[in-house]
Design an enzyme around this catalytic site. Structure first.
Site, PDB file in Angstrom:
ATOM      1  N   HIS A 155       0.799  -1.232   0.000  1.00 16.78           N
ATOM      2  CA  HIS A 155       0.000   0.000   0.000  1.00 16.78           C
ATOM      3  C   HIS A 155       0.829   1.278   0.000  1.00 16.78           C
ATOM      4  O   HIS A 155       0.276   2.364  -0.122  1.00 16.78           O
ATOM      5  CB  HIS A 155      -0.943   0.029   1.200  1.00 16.78           C
ATOM      6  CG  HIS A 155      -0.232   0.311   2.495  1.00 16.78           C
ATOM      7  ND1 HIS A 155       0.500  -0.631   3.148  1.00 16.78           N
ATOM      8  CD2 HIS A 155      -0.136   1.442   3.224  1.00 16.78           C
ATOM      9  CE1 HIS A 155       1.018  -0.097   4.239  1.00 16.78           C
ATOM     10  NE2 HIS A 155       0.655   1.164   4.311  1.00 16.78           N
TER      11      HIS A 155
HETATM   12  C1  UD1 Z   1      -2.188   5.320   5.883  1.00 13.85           C
HETATM   13  C2  UD1 Z   1      -0.930   5.795   6.573  1.00 13.85           C
HETATM   14  C3  UD1 Z   1       0.142   4.718   6.495  1.00 13.85           C
HETATM   15  C4  UD1 Z   1      -0.362   3.382   6.995  1.00 13.85           C
HETATM   16  C5  UD1 Z   1      -1.633   3.029   6.244  1.00 13.85           C
HETATM   17  C6  UD1 Z   1      -2.218   1.724   6.702  1.00 13.85           C
HETATM   18  C7  UD1 Z   1      -0.416   8.183   6.491  1.00 13.85           C
HETATM   19  C8  UD1 Z   1       0.417   9.214   5.837  1.00 13.85           C
HETATM   20  N1  UD1 Z   1      -0.392   6.982   5.919  1.00 13.85           N
HETATM   21  O1  UD1 Z   1      -1.912   5.167   4.515  1.00 13.85           O
HETATM   22  O2  UD1 Z   1       1.248   5.100   7.293  1.00 13.85           O
HETATM   23  O3  UD1 Z   1       0.617   2.398   6.805  1.00 13.85           O
HETATM   24  O4  UD1 Z   1      -2.580   4.082   6.447  1.00 13.85           O
HETATM   25  O5  UD1 Z   1      -3.392   1.432   6.040  1.00 13.85           O
HETATM   26  O6  UD1 Z   1      -1.045   8.461   7.492  1.00 13.85           O
HETATM   27  N2  UD1 Z   1      -9.273   4.678   1.767  1.00 13.85           N
HETATM   28  C9  UD1 Z   1     -10.483   4.017   1.713  1.00 13.85           C
HETATM   29  N3  UD1 Z   1     -11.057   3.667   2.906  1.00 13.85           N
HETATM   30  C10 UD1 Z   1     -10.505   3.923   4.114  1.00 13.85           C
HETATM   31  C11 UD1 Z   1      -9.283   4.612   4.142  1.00 13.85           C
HETATM   32  C12 UD1 Z   1      -8.671   4.971   2.970  1.00 13.85           C
HETATM   33  O7  UD1 Z   1     -11.014   3.753   0.646  1.00 13.85           O
HETATM   34  O8  UD1 Z   1     -11.104   3.557   5.145  1.00 13.85           O
HETATM   35  C13 UD1 Z   1      -8.619   5.023   0.484  1.00 13.85           C
HETATM   36  C14 UD1 Z   1      -8.919   6.424   0.026  1.00 13.85           C
HETATM   37  O9  UD1 Z   1      -8.985   6.424  -1.361  1.00 13.85           O
HETATM   38  C15 UD1 Z   1      -7.677   7.195   0.455  1.00 13.85           C
HETATM   39  C16 UD1 Z   1      -6.590   6.164   0.303  1.00 13.85           C
HETATM   40  O10 UD1 Z   1      -7.202   4.922   0.662  1.00 13.85           O
HETATM   41  O11 UD1 Z   1      -7.472   8.333  -0.320  1.00 13.85           O
HETATM   42  C17 UD1 Z   1      -5.401   6.421   1.174  1.00 13.85           C
HETATM   43  O12 UD1 Z   1      -5.793   6.559   2.553  1.00 13.85           O
HETATM   44  P1  UD1 Z   1      -4.859   7.398   3.586  1.00 13.85           P
HETATM   45  O13 UD1 Z   1      -5.377   7.288   4.964  1.00 13.85           O
HETATM   46  O14 UD1 Z   1      -4.655   8.769   3.045  1.00 13.85           O
HETATM   47  O15 UD1 Z   1      -3.475   6.707   3.469  1.00 13.85           O
HETATM   48  P2  UD1 Z   1      -3.084   5.163   3.460  1.00 13.85           P
HETATM   49  O16 UD1 Z   1      -2.500   4.844   2.142  1.00 13.85           O
HETATM   50  O17 UD1 Z   1      -4.228   4.310   3.953  1.00 13.85           O
END
Ligand code: UD1
Length: 370
Positions: free
Chosen positions: A211
């Site tokens: 991820h």
């Molecule tokens: C985040 C953390 C990362 C951690 C990871 C675990 C930061 C900078 N990154 O990354 O350190 O290892 O979580 O999962 O804080 N999304 C969904 N549903 C959700 C959450 C996210 O669909 O419940 C999708 C959305 O499109 C979002 C993307 O995932 O834009 C990224 O989510 P985000 O929380 O920004 O970062 P992660 O890649 O999950």
């Protein structure tokens, strides 16, 4: 301190990796009558399988405050957490804020608290990848720099903090709190039918997670990784619970067709804590770019190939469990074969990864009110 002898603590979670870290801390805090523990969930992660299921699996109490910040750019997400968390702090005026890990919510809440002159404790302090392109490295450094108490999972983390000039009085080596959850819940995975549900048997499959933006947001890199995984999947079954970010990028970058070539690779929805632990404990190999999984693999004694060039958890490599393969397809292929052959490595469990880290943390915290 609000009242002598009493300590009001606001604990923060935001994203998936935070949940197994906060669960044992809240449990240990509940044992101390002088501590009032509140829980704030920022809502950085919000899907059922990225959040709710962890509350159920790990028996985390309902949050006292849910900030509902959701997804967004780094600035948007960080700013929204800060604005909403400030309201909670103004209302509750706690004696201490506890943040865990390195997600955006960790840094945002630490900053908000410090600006209100509320002391901050950081659990999992001192880890450094030295890779400034990683958002988590910035979160770690900012959070550690402003925190008053730094709870470290390993001795190398103490060294990193000391080298950065942190006063030794702030640093407490307590061990790895995520391993507390692992050791508590490992026996419970035996009662589950996870392996049957996915049609695998102990030792005949690998698990994979992916991820990191550096792996999934770039077409060439992601295509290279999938190519190496496809080759591997011809002889090895692989279960891949796909993170929403990776799912989105596979579609956006139009790479889904490559998965048709990968016979033994099975994409599944993200898993809750117990199902993932059940799969990992019996896996032949773990392929990942997650930090937490490198640690879990080490304690489970399962060889791990990390699809990154660096790790903030070098102790997992020293322990003999983890190999860094970067994201170059040829390097990944050769790391697979060395990990499977084992090279006679013995895996050693790091110091204080013993299931008692949360107790040690709460012991230090409860002394603050004396
Ligand atoms: C985040 C953390 C990362 C951690 C990871 C675990 C930061 C900078 N990154 O990354 O350190 O290892 O979580 O999962 O804080 N999304 C969904 N549903 C959700 C959450 C996210 O669909 O419940 C999708 C959305 O499109 C979002 C993307 O995932 O834009 C990224 O989510 P985000 O929380 O920004 O970062 P992660 O890649 O999950």
């Amino acid at each position: 301190m609000a009242e002598r002898g009493l300590l009001k603590i606001v604990n923060v979670v935001g994203g998936r990796p935070n949940f197994p870290k906060i669960a044992p801390i809240l449990e240990a805090m509940a044992e101390v009558p002088t501590v009032t523990a509140l829980l704030v969930h920022t809502g950085q992660h919000y899907d059922h399988e990225m959040s709710r299921i962890f509350f159920e699996d790990l028996k985390i109490p309902e949050p006292d405050f849910f900030l509902g910040v959701g997804s967004g750019s780094h600035a948007q997400q960080t700013a929204r957490v800060m604005v909403e968390f400030e309201k909670v702090l103004e209302k509750e005026r706690p004696d201490l804020v506890v943040v865990v890990g390195d997600v955006n919510s960790t840094m945002a809440c630490a900053l908000t608290a410090k600006k209100l002159c509320i002391p901050v404790a950081h659990v999992e302090a001192g880890l450094r990848s030295r890779d400034w392109t990683m958002p988590e490295e910035i979160n770690r450094i900012v959070t550690d720099t402003i925190s008053d108490l730094l709870f470290t999972p390993s001795r190398d983390a103490d060294q990193n903090l000391l080298q950065e000039g942190v006063s030794p009085q702030k640093i407490h080596f307590v061990g790895n709190v995520m391993i507390d959850s692992l050791l508590t819940y490992l026996p419970k995975t035996q009662e589950r039918d996870t392996l049957e549900r996915f049609g695998v048997a102990p030792g005949n499959y690998a698990t994979m997670t992916l991820h990191r933006p550096s792996n999934v947001d770039n077409r060439r890199v992601l295509a290279g990784i999938i190519d190496a995984i496809s080759d591997f999947s011809r002889t090895q079954r692989i279960l891949w619970p796909v993170h929403p970010r990776a799912r989105k990028m596979l579609e956006e970058l139009k790479l889904s067709h490559m998965l048709n070539e990968a016979n033994g690779l099975k994409l599944i929805d993200p898993l809750g804590y117990l199902d993932m632990l059940a799969l990992n404990r019996s896996a032949r190999l773990i392929l990942t770019d997650s930090g937490g999984l490198q640690e879990e693999a080490t304690v489970l004694g399962v060889p791990c190939v990390t699809l990154r060039d660096n790790t903030e958890r070098p102790i997992t490599v020293e322990a003999g469990a983890n190999r860094l393969a970067g994201n170059d397809p040829d390097r990944i292929r050769s790391a697979f074969s060395s990990a499977l052959n084992g090279n006679g490595r013995k895996i050693r469990i790091p110091e204080l990864w013993d299931g008692k880290a949360a107790e040690r943390i709460v012991d230090v915290l409860s002394r603050l009110s004396q």
